[in-house]
Design a protein around this motif. Structure first.
Motif, PDB file in Angstrom:
ATOM      1  N   ARG A 123       0.785  -1.452  -0.091  1.00  0.00           N
ATOM      2  CA  ARG A 123      -0.147   0.038  -0.157  1.00  0.00           C
ATOM      3  C   ARG A 123       0.890   1.216  -0.137  1.00  0.00           C
ATOM      4  O   ARG A 123       0.696   2.029  -0.863  1.00  0.00           O
ATOM      5  N   ASP A 124       1.858   1.147   0.813  1.00  0.00           N
ATOM      6  CA  ASP A 124       2.856   2.341   0.971  1.00  0.00           C
ATOM      7  C   ASP A 124       3.466   2.621  -0.307  1.00  0.00           C
ATOM      8  O   ASP A 124       3.573   3.627  -0.902  1.00  0.00           O
ATOM      9  N   ARG A 125       3.923   1.592  -1.011  1.00  0.00           N
ATOM     10  CA  ARG A 125       4.549   1.745  -2.296  1.00  0.00           C
ATOM     11  C   ARG A 125       3.792   2.035  -3.377  1.00  0.00           C
ATOM     12  O   ARG A 125       4.265   3.149  -4.252  1.00  0.00           O
ATOM     13  N   MET A 126       2.410   1.575  -3.587  1.00  0.00           N
ATOM     14  CA  MET A 126       1.468   2.159  -4.333  1.00  0.00           C
ATOM     15  C   MET A 126       1.075   3.669  -4.014  1.00  0.00           C
ATOM     16  O   MET A 126       1.064   4.524  -5.080  1.00  0.00           O
ATOM     17  N   ARG A 127       1.085   3.950  -2.738  1.00  0.00           N
ATOM     18  CA  ARG A 127       0.918   5.444  -2.437  1.00  0.00           C
ATOM     19  C   ARG A 127       1.935   6.250  -2.937  1.00  0.00           C
ATOM     20  O   ARG A 127       1.880   7.488  -3.557  1.00  0.00           O
ATOM     21  N   HIS A 128       3.095   5.698  -2.915  1.00  0.00           N
ATOM     22  CA  HIS A 128       4.459   6.558  -3.328  1.00  0.00           C
ATOM     23  C   HIS A 128       4.310   6.642  -4.860  1.00  0.00           C
ATOM     24  O   HIS A 128       4.705   7.881  -5.503  1.00  0.00           O
ATOM     25  N   SER A 168       8.412   8.624 -11.482  1.00  0.00           N
ATOM     26  CA  SER A 168       9.046   7.575 -11.641  1.00  0.00           C
ATOM     27  C   SER A 168      10.413   7.631 -11.940  1.00  0.00           C
ATOM     28  O   SER A 168      11.485   7.165 -11.583  1.00  0.00           O
ATOM     29  N   LEU A 169      10.718   9.020 -12.631  1.00  0.00           N
ATOM     30  CA  LEU A 169      12.244   9.117 -13.192  1.00  0.00           C
ATOM     31  C   LEU A 169      12.944   9.774 -12.118  1.00  0.00           C
ATOM     32  O   LEU A 169      14.160   9.436 -11.963  1.00  0.00           O
ATOM     33  N   LEU A 186      17.362  15.659 -16.670  1.00  0.00           N
ATOM     34  CA  LEU A 186      16.286  15.911 -15.826  1.00  0.00           C
ATOM     35  C   LEU A 186      16.511  15.330 -14.336  1.00  0.00           C
ATOM     36  O   LEU A 186      16.445  15.886 -13.445  1.00  0.00           O
ATOM     37  N   VAL A 187      17.154  14.280 -14.337  1.00  0.00           N
ATOM     38  CA  VAL A 187      17.651  13.845 -12.947  1.00  0.00           C
ATOM     39  C   VAL A 187      18.723  14.678 -12.175  1.00  0.00           C
ATOM     40  O   VAL A 187      18.579  14.971 -11.003  1.00  0.00           O
ATOM     41  N   VAL A 188      19.604  15.274 -13.011  1.00  0.00           N
ATOM     42  CA  VAL A 188      20.640  15.957 -12.302  1.00  0.00           C
ATOM     43  C   VAL A 188      19.882  17.197 -11.973  1.00  0.00           C
ATOM     44  O   VAL A 188      20.321  17.812 -10.760  1.00  0.00           O
ATOM     45  N   VAL A 189      18.928  17.869 -12.671  1.00  0.00           N
ATOM     46  CA  VAL A 189      18.202  19.184 -12.301  1.00  0.00           C
ATOM     47  C   VAL A 189      17.475  19.003 -11.164  1.00  0.00           C
ATOM     48  O   VAL A 189      17.336  19.602 -10.223  1.00  0.00           O
ATOM     49  N   LEU A 206       6.444  18.244 -12.964  1.00  0.00           N
ATOM     50  CA  LEU A 206       5.104  18.132 -13.471  1.00  0.00           C
ATOM     51  C   LEU A 206       5.038  17.431 -14.533  1.00  0.00           C
ATOM     52  O   LEU A 206       3.631  17.171 -14.920  1.00  0.00           O
ATOM     53  N   GLY A 207       6.074  17.212 -15.192  1.00  0.00           N
ATOM     54  CA  GLY A 207       5.839  16.576 -16.420  1.00  0.00           C
ATOM     55  C   GLY A 207       6.806  17.301 -17.415  1.00  0.00           C
ATOM     56  O   GLY A 207       7.006  18.399 -17.244  1.00  0.00           O
ATOM     57  N   GLY A 208       7.562  16.388 -18.316  1.00  0.00           N
ATOM     58  CA  GLY A 208       8.459  16.749 -19.271  1.00  0.00           C
ATOM     59  C   GLY A 208       9.584  17.335 -18.469  1.00  0.00           C
ATOM     60  O   GLY A 208      10.210  17.078 -17.826  1.00  0.00           O
TER      61      GLY A 208
END
Length: 522
Positions: A349-354, A360-361, A413-416, A433-435
């Motif tokens: 449940r906690d994983r799904m909530r997370h 995800s990225l 994106l990960v670095v930013v 928020l996306g992109g």
């Protein structure tokens, strides 16, 4: 040797198997008719005795040849070797019995035939042993031993009341060896029945071969018990009563036994029959034995009677103790399993909530979580707390994807995302928020502090980064900042921050614009 049912069926459905089953049925029908005829006292006593003793020899020979043929034509299972030895012992014993009672002038006690018959019981025990559970589990082994002891004691007590005690009293002048042989027969019979009952109780009650084996042993034991009861109450000779049919039926069933379809697997020590009758049967048999023993107490209570009752009560109590212990262990095991399942469900449940509230990225909060927190911050009626919302959009991010590939763009994106988390305050919420669009929700800040945090974030994003060997990229970002104010809901604040961000892009990019009259860059 253990075989699957698919490997076993050709051997068990061959014409030879059918012929042997038919031969066993024909023998059993013929000799049963003979036994019935002798029971009805048809013909002379000598003729009846001669006929039934000859039928015993023929029956043992049929069983012996059947076991030998099974070993030659099919898989060589251990039970069939034991069955062959049983047939050999019974054939020899019946031949010697025939000699003693038809040809010899006197019959010794014990006789050589007794040795052969007792050896046959041992070999038959090997047949049954091949079905019993093989386990290293001490708890399961204790249950098996206690159940077996209780069944054996109860059955032996019945035999003790009916004939063993009286036979020993009548044989006061017998040698110790003769008295030992007299007791060995019922002891062995009861032990065999106990073993096959345990096999059936632990998962093999529906195995056809076990059913045939159990029927053969029951027939044999009933014949033995009947013969002994008759012997101590006036004598019994072969061919003079119905008990001969029991031995005849035993030989016929054991002749057919090797050819009966079987899974040939051992009983499972952890599997116990769910049937209520199987659970209470040992206790009912034990209580019946005690009542029978007490019912014959008019003869006087002997030390052996008291010992048998004490053993039965002790074995029954021990069985209840083990059942209670097993029940408590099962309860604890179920409690542990429930706790583990509950913990797994909570983790899931906690994983799904997370996953539902995070990107995800980058691992940052996603749009849904940002909206939830922003809604909480603006209050139910637009009574906002102090705070600000910053929206960030990377400049020329599409060119990075187009020239270096999407995996490189994902790394940027990960670095930013990491730089934004490091440059923001501990209680700020950083979200993707996306992109290439990010957001930072700041709590308990005024305009000056919000501009200061925004400037720090812009500077951290602007630092060059090596995404591929030999090539460095310097990210640029446009930021829009909107303050939380009374009367504004989450949507209003998002719109204002978005307008400010696009104003920053129009003003030349890589800047921060705060929404409001006279908006300016920081």
């Amino acid at each position: 040797m253990s075989l699957t049912a698919r490997q076993m069926l050709p051997a068990l459905r061959c014409p030879l198997a059918r012929r042997w089953r038919l031969a066993a049925v024909a023998y059993t029908a013929g000799t049963l008719a003979l036994a019935v005829a002798t029971s009805l006292r048809l013909g002379s006593a000598e003729g009846r005795q001669l006929a039934i003793n000859a039928a015993f020899i023929v029956g043992a020979l049929v069983m012996l040849i059947s076991a030998a043929a099974r070993l030659r034509t099919g898989p060589r299972w251990g039970r069939d070797r034991w069955l062959l030895a049983t047939g050999a012992c019974w054939t020899f014993g019946n031949c010697w019995w025939f000699y003693d009672h038809q040809l010899a002038t006197s019959v010794p006690s014990p006789s050589t035939s007794d040795v052969a018959f007792l050896a046959a019981l041992v070999c038959l025990g090997g047949v049954v042993r091949s079905y019993l559970p093989a386990t290293a589990d001490r708890s399961a082994l204790r249950r098996i031993l206690v159940d077996g002891l209780l069944l054996w004691l109860a059955s032996f007590t019945v035999g003790w009341v009916l004939f063993i005690e009286r036979a020993l009293e009548q044989g006061q002048g017998m040698s110790g060896l003769a008295r030992g042989v007299l007791v060995a027969y019922p002891v062995g019979d009861v032990l065999l029945l106990t073993m096959v009952a345990l096999a059936m109780r632990h998962g093999l009650a529906r195995d056809r071969s076990v059913q045939v084996l159990a029927a053969a042993l029951a027939s044999y034991v009933l014949a033995d018990f009947g013969w002994n009861v008759a012997a101590v109450h006036g004598g019994y000779e072969a061919g003079s009563g119905p008990f001969d049919a029991g031995w005849v039926l035993t030989y016929g069933l054991l002749a057919a036994f090797p050819w009966v379809t079987t899974t040939h697997r051992r009983a499972d020590a952890s599997l116990r029959s769910a049937s209520f009758s199987w659970s209470v049967r040992p206790v009912v048999l034990s209580g019946t034995a005690v009542l029978l023993l007490l019912g014959f107490s008019y003869r006087g209570v002997e030390t052996a009677d008291v010992a048998l009752v004490a053993l039965l009560v002790t074995a029954t109590s021990l069985r209840h103790v083990l059942l209670t212990r097993d029940f408590l262990g099962l309860t604890q095991s179920l409690e542990r399993e429930v706790a583990e399942r509950t913990a797994d469900l909570r983790t899931s449940r906690d994983r799904m909530r997370h996953l539902a509230l995070h990107d995800s990225l980058t691992g940052l909060a996603n749009r849904r979580m940002l909206i939830d927190r922003l809604t909480d911050a603006t209050g139910p009626s637009g009574t906002a707390v102090r705070g600000a919302l910053l929206l960030l959009d990377l400049d020329d991010f599409k060119s990075v994807n187009d020239t270096m590939g999407h995996p490189v763009g994902d790394r940027l994106l990960v670095v930013v995302a990491e730089r934004l988390k490091d440059a923001s305050r501990s209680d700020d919420l950083v979200a993707r928020l996306g992109g290439d669009e990010f957001a930072v929700l700041m709590r308990d800040v005024g305009p000056a502090t919000a501009r200061e945090v925004a400037a720090r974030l812009l500077a951290s994003v602007h630092e060059p980064v090596a995404l591929v060997p030999g090539r460095r990229v310097q990210p640029h970002a446009s930021m829009g900042l909107a303050m939380l104010q009374p009367g504004l809901d989450a949507t209003d604040v998002m719109v204002r921050a978005d307008l400010a961000m696009y104003a920053a892009k129009r003003d030349g990019r890589h800047s921060v614009v705060m929404y409001g009259p006279g908006a300016h860059s920081a």
